[in-house]
Design an enzyme around this catalytic site. Structure first.
Site, PDB file in Angstrom:
ATOM      1  N   HIS A 144       0.847  -1.192   0.000  1.00  0.00           N
ATOM      2  CA  HIS A 144       0.000   0.000   0.000  1.00  0.00           C
ATOM      3  C   HIS A 144       0.883   1.243   0.000  1.00  0.00           C
ATOM      4  O   HIS A 144       1.525   1.552   1.001  1.00  0.00           O
ATOM      5  CB  HIS A 144      -0.908  -0.065   1.236  1.00  0.00           C
ATOM      6  CG  HIS A 144      -1.929   1.027   1.293  1.00  0.00           C
ATOM      7  ND1 HIS A 144      -2.810   1.161   2.335  1.00  0.00           N
ATOM      8  CD2 HIS A 144      -2.220   2.035   0.436  1.00  0.00           C
ATOM      9  CE1 HIS A 144      -3.592   2.203   2.115  1.00  0.00           C
ATOM     10  NE2 HIS A 144      -3.252   2.757   0.974  1.00  0.00           N
ATOM     11  N   HIS A 190       3.680   0.738   3.030  1.00  0.00           N
ATOM     12  CA  HIS A 190       3.628  -0.334   4.020  1.00  0.00           C
ATOM     13  C   HIS A 190       2.954  -1.550   3.398  1.00  0.00           C
ATOM     14  O   HIS A 190       2.486  -1.497   2.258  1.00  0.00           O
ATOM     15  CB  HIS A 190       2.875   0.138   5.272  1.00  0.00           C
ATOM     16  CG  HIS A 190       1.456   0.552   4.993  1.00  0.00           C
ATOM     17  ND1 HIS A 190       1.136   1.833   4.614  1.00  0.00           N
ATOM     18  CD2 HIS A 190       0.300  -0.138   5.018  1.00  0.00           C
ATOM     19  CE1 HIS A 190      -0.173   1.912   4.428  1.00  0.00           C
ATOM     20  NE2 HIS A 190      -0.707   0.728   4.652  1.00  0.00           N
ATOM     21  N   ASP A 228       0.010  -4.398   4.080  1.00  0.00           N
ATOM     22  CA  ASP A 228      -1.115  -4.798   4.908  1.00  0.00           C
ATOM     23  C   ASP A 228      -1.233  -6.313   4.881  1.00  0.00           C
ATOM     24  O   ASP A 228      -1.505  -6.913   3.848  1.00  0.00           O
ATOM     25  CB  ASP A 228      -2.396  -4.114   4.410  1.00  0.00           C
ATOM     26  CG  ASP A 228      -2.371  -2.614   4.660  1.00  0.00           C
ATOM     27  OD1 ASP A 228      -2.202  -2.219   5.837  1.00  0.00           O
ATOM     28  OD2 ASP A 228      -2.482  -1.849   3.693  1.00  0.00           O
ATOM     29  N   LYS A 256      13.536  16.085 -23.477  1.00  0.00           N
ATOM     30  CA  LYS A 256      13.149  17.398 -22.977  1.00  0.00           C
ATOM     31  C   LYS A 256      13.121  18.342 -24.173  1.00  0.00           C
ATOM     32  O   LYS A 256      14.114  18.488 -24.888  1.00  0.00           O
ATOM     33  CB  LYS A 256      14.163  17.848 -21.937  1.00  0.00           C
ATOM     34  CG  LYS A 256      14.116  19.327 -21.609  1.00  0.00           C
ATOM     35  CD  LYS A 256      13.117  19.626 -20.505  1.00  0.00           C
ATOM     36  CE  LYS A 256      13.136  21.096 -20.127  1.00  0.00           C
ATOM     37  NZ  LYS A 256      12.430  21.955 -21.091  1.00  0.00           N
ATOM     38  N   ASP A 265      12.712  22.086 -25.559  1.00  0.00           N
ATOM     39  CA  ASP A 265      12.828  23.471 -25.098  1.00  0.00           C
ATOM     40  C   ASP A 265      12.072  24.371 -26.057  1.00  0.00           C
ATOM     41  O   ASP A 265      12.594  24.801 -27.083  1.00  0.00           O
ATOM     42  CB  ASP A 265      14.318  23.854 -25.064  1.00  0.00           C
ATOM     43  CG  ASP A 265      14.697  24.443 -23.725  1.00  0.00           C
ATOM     44  OD1 ASP A 265      13.779  24.761 -22.940  1.00  0.00           O
ATOM     45  OD2 ASP A 265      15.903  24.567 -23.463  1.00  0.00           O
TER      46      ASP A 265
HETATM   47 MN    MN Z   1      -2.902   0.218   4.402  1.00  0.00          MN
END
Ligand code: MN
Length: 413
Positions: free
Chosen positions: A56, A62, A64, A281, A283
């Site tokens: 997550h 983290h 779960d 890129k 310009d």
């Molecule tokens: Mn979570």
């Protein structure tokens, strides 16, 4: 009331209580997360208890860790994720029970919502408790086997004896037990070795950009019956989701006015994962082409506007690009791109571009189209880049034209 009926309603009530906290924290009108069925999912039987680990990417990344039990997913947020090294005692903060259906959820939770961010099914499979689960949860000691696609062998969840400020979010430790699956400290971490989805094989960045369960109408999917943790089914559904939608399936809209362009953001490090595309890129001047045509062939009348990134109308300053855009055989389109002047090596030169306007130098303007925001009455802005590229050869369009007549009329400047 018959005895069985009474029993069932008691079980349903218990489930409702467990899920109440989960529901309280979410607005199901804006999130694609499942609500959880009213009557609960069938109680898993025997050893076929499902588990899932969802990676997550919220405020902080983290994992779960969820064990299916009693019709819900008992859930712990593991900051560093699981580790096969028994010496790693990973902090696992117990959070509210989640509905069983949640185990299938891979997609994005809208910003501002609880847990806003991207969710990946990092691992899933069956779990097998070694002893009485209810007692283990109560006493703070749970031992079990995991039969996942990544996580295997024997594991333990142990509640810590800390008097912390969050009695509703107790701290546990997730620990790998010593067995043939355990790894040495110096061996690679499973979170590094296998970072992608166990279901769709996508990286977290790709799930974020695919917007598959957040951008499109997802109510039907969110209300699907209980999770099966079934790989083939999931894989099929994912394949369908990531395929290119037809133009007719995209949202209708009336021709928009100026659309605020997405601007580049600075970052100290390049993004991770294989789902990033590198672009040159350029310009030059960011220019949005608005094209609206009526009639066919000779009777066709075209209206073209070239708008700067602030929405100023610069059509008269770049007539060569405007004329080239008129030749596109489209009903209506909004193209995002950049007007540049290329030097002899093919690099963009901002100085040359400026002199094309200021000194009336005979510079050839080139327009690089890099996004199609609207096409023939449809909103394409939710489409991820790869779908757009697959769907429309439009992306490669480079409009060239001489700018030499642009500023004969000085009053335009
Ligand atoms: Mn979570």
């Amino acid at each position: 009331m018959a005895k069985t009926e009474k029993h069932r309603s008691k079980a349903a009530l218990a489930l409702e209580t467990q899920l109440a906290r989960y529901r309280e924290m979410r607005d199901f009108k804006t999130t694609a997360e499942p609500r959880g069925s009213k009557n609960g999912s069938p109680r898993p039987r025997g050893s076929s208890l499902p588990f899932v680990v969802q990676k997550h990417a919220a405020t902080r990344l983290h994992y779960d860790f969820r064990l299916g039990w009693n019709g819900v997913l008992k859930s712990w947020a593991v900051t560093k994720g699981p580790s096969f090294y028994p010496g790693d005692k990973r902090l696992a903060v117990q959070v509210e029970d989640h509905p069983i259906e949640y185990g299938d959820f891979e997609g994005t939770i809208p910003k501002g919502q609880y847990g806003g961010g991207t969710v990946m099914v990092w691992d899933y499979g069956k779990w097998e408790p070694h002893a009485d689960v209810d007692r283990g949860l109560k006493e703070g000691h749970l031992k079990f086997d995991l039969h996942g696609t990544k996580l295997k062998g024997s594991w333990a969840l142990v509640r810590m004896h800390t008097r912390d400020a969050h009695p509703d979010k107790p701290n546990w430790l997730l620990i790998k037990e010593r067995d043939e699956f355990a790894r040495q400290e110096e061996e690679p971490a499973i979170t590094e070795e296998a970072p992608d989805s166990a279901v769709s094989k996508r990286a977290i960045e790709q799930i974020a950009t695919d917007n598959d369960r957040s951008w499109q109408s997802n109510r039907a999917q969110a209300n699907e019956p209980a999770a099966r943790f079934d790989q083939t089914k999931n894989a099929k559904r994912t394949a369908k989701r990531t395929s290119t939608p037809s133009l007719n399936s995209l949202p209708k809209e009336s021709f928009p006015r100026f659309i605020e362009p997405q601007l580049a953001r600075q970052s100290t490090t390049p993004p991770n994962g294989s789902d990033w595309i590198h672009e040159l890129k350029l310009d030059g001047y960011r220019i949005q082409i608005h094209l609206h045509q009526t009639g066919k062939a000779r009777n066709r009348s075209s209206r073209v506007a070239l708008l700067t990134r602030k929405g100023l109308d610069w059509t008269a300053r770049m007539p060569s690009i405007a004329r080239a855009a008129e030749k596109l055989d489209l009903e209506s389109a909004i193209v995002d791109g950049e007007a540049v002047v290329l030097d002899e090596k093919g690099a963009t030169s901002f100085a040359d571009l400026q002199s094309a306007f200021q000194d009336h130098a005979k510079m050839q303007l080139t327009y690089f189209a890099f996004d199609l925001l609207h096409l023939n009455g449809r909103d394409l802005r939710g489409l991820p880049f790869p779908s757009l590229r697959q769907h429309l050869t439009f992306r490669a369009v480079v409009i060239r034209g001489s700018n030499r007549n642009a500023f004969k009329n000085k009053s335009l400047l």
